[in-house]
Design a protein around this motif. Structure first.
Motif: not given
Ligand SMILES: [Zn+2]
Ligand SMILES: [Zn+2]
Length: 307
Positions: A17-21, A49-51, A76-78, A191-195
């Motif tokens: 539920l928590h991923t960034h690109s 992604d960071h809003f 989004a992450e707000l 995860d809050d994955a950023h890779f």
């Molecule tokens: Zn995050």
């Protein structure tokens, strides 16, 4: 009594539920993030992604990456307003409409005239999102901060990126205190994955639903028909008058927790079923279940309300 996650029809779908690109500060394009999760066997993800204005308030259009048993939920992450420590709120919102109105959040520092975090969270919930308090330990969130986020459906109790990047993965302490105040919240592992590092495939939700479709998954998450995991499977929980029975993949410990100091544990070797007494939880309005496998990986049930 069997909690809804196990009694409801359907099957479990595995999701992050928590991923960034690259739409914000992640290393990989939305297409590549989706490809990797799908290849790893996930049924769905939400790109969150960071809003903020710095990234032009992204809500990724991931509809083109759906198919062959894989789906996506827009999110989004707000960010808006300051927590008690003066830093910017982080709030996870899964299931946002594409036209969700931007907050006045230019970057990663609070500015005058912004919505508060709780106000932004309420707006996201009203717009249809499943809202979670993101990484409480990493944020340095106080109990008063957490309490103020009245729109939250859930607390992020394990954040794999915060585990690998800061050794601050936890949200269970915050969750348990809020439960004991009577807040009916569920929990999620993410995860809050950023890779940029090994921050992926470490924490996920298993959502019980009749089909792997965004709206169906979202409805199940809001209703708490899910559990969270780093590896082990929870297959069933049954409450009798005096005991609780847990069915799971092979684990070395089955733990039941309640308010305050209330806890029971059963240790064993490759246990796939455990029955524990409920007598210690007579004064606790809620309990939850944790199982731990031989590698130390956990799975967590959502809270179960006893009365
Ligand atoms: Zn995050
Ligand atoms: Zn964050």
């Amino acid at each position: 009594m069997t909690p809804d996650a196990f009694a409801a029809p359907g099957r479990f779908f595995r999701g992050n539920l928590h991923t960034h690109s690259t739409l914000s500060d992640g290393a990989l394009s939305p297409a590549e993030v989706c490809r990797r999760y799908r290849a790893e066997g996930y049924d769905f993800i939400s790109l969150t992604d960071h809003f903020v204005g710095l990234f032009d308030y992204p809500i990724a259009d991931t509809t083109g990456f759906r198919g062959n048993g894989f789906t996506t939920i827009p999110g989004a992450e707000l960010h808006s307003g300051a927590m008690s420590n003066g830093e910017l709120w982080h709030i996870l919102a899964v299931g946002l409409p594409a036209d969700f109105a931007p907050s006045h959040s230019p970057s990663f520092a609070p500015v005058d005239g912004q919505e508060t975090g709780p106000e932004l969270a309420a707006r996201a919930r009203d717009a249809g999102a499943f809202v979670a308090v993101a990484h409480p330990q990493w944020s340095g969130l106080t109990l008063a901060d957490a309490r103020s986020l009245e729109a939250a459906h859930a607390v992020e109790v394990y954040n794999h990126g915060c585990a690998t990047g800061a050794d601050r993965p936890d949200g269970l302490h915050t969750l348990d205190l809020l439960l004991t105040e009577g807040r009916h919240l569920s929990l999620v592992a993410t995860d809050d994955a950023h890779f940029h590092g090994p921050d992926h495939f470490g924490g996920w939700v298993m959502v019980k639903a009749e089909e792997n479709a965004p709206e169906t998954l979202l409805e199940a998450l809001k209703a708490g028909r899910h559990y969270s995991s780093q590896g082990p499977e929870l297959r069933g929980i049954t409450l009798g008058a005096r005991e609780i029975t847990v069915d799971c993949s092979a684990v070395g410990a089955v733990i039941v927790q309640g308010a305050g100091t209330a806890a029971e544990v059963l240790h064993g070797i490759s246990m796939t079923q455990a029955t524990l007494p409920l007598s210690r939880f007579r004064r606790s309005p809620w309990i939850r279940v944790t199982v731990i496998d031989r590698a130390g990986r956990r799975a967590w049930s959502n809270p179960i309300w006893l009365n």
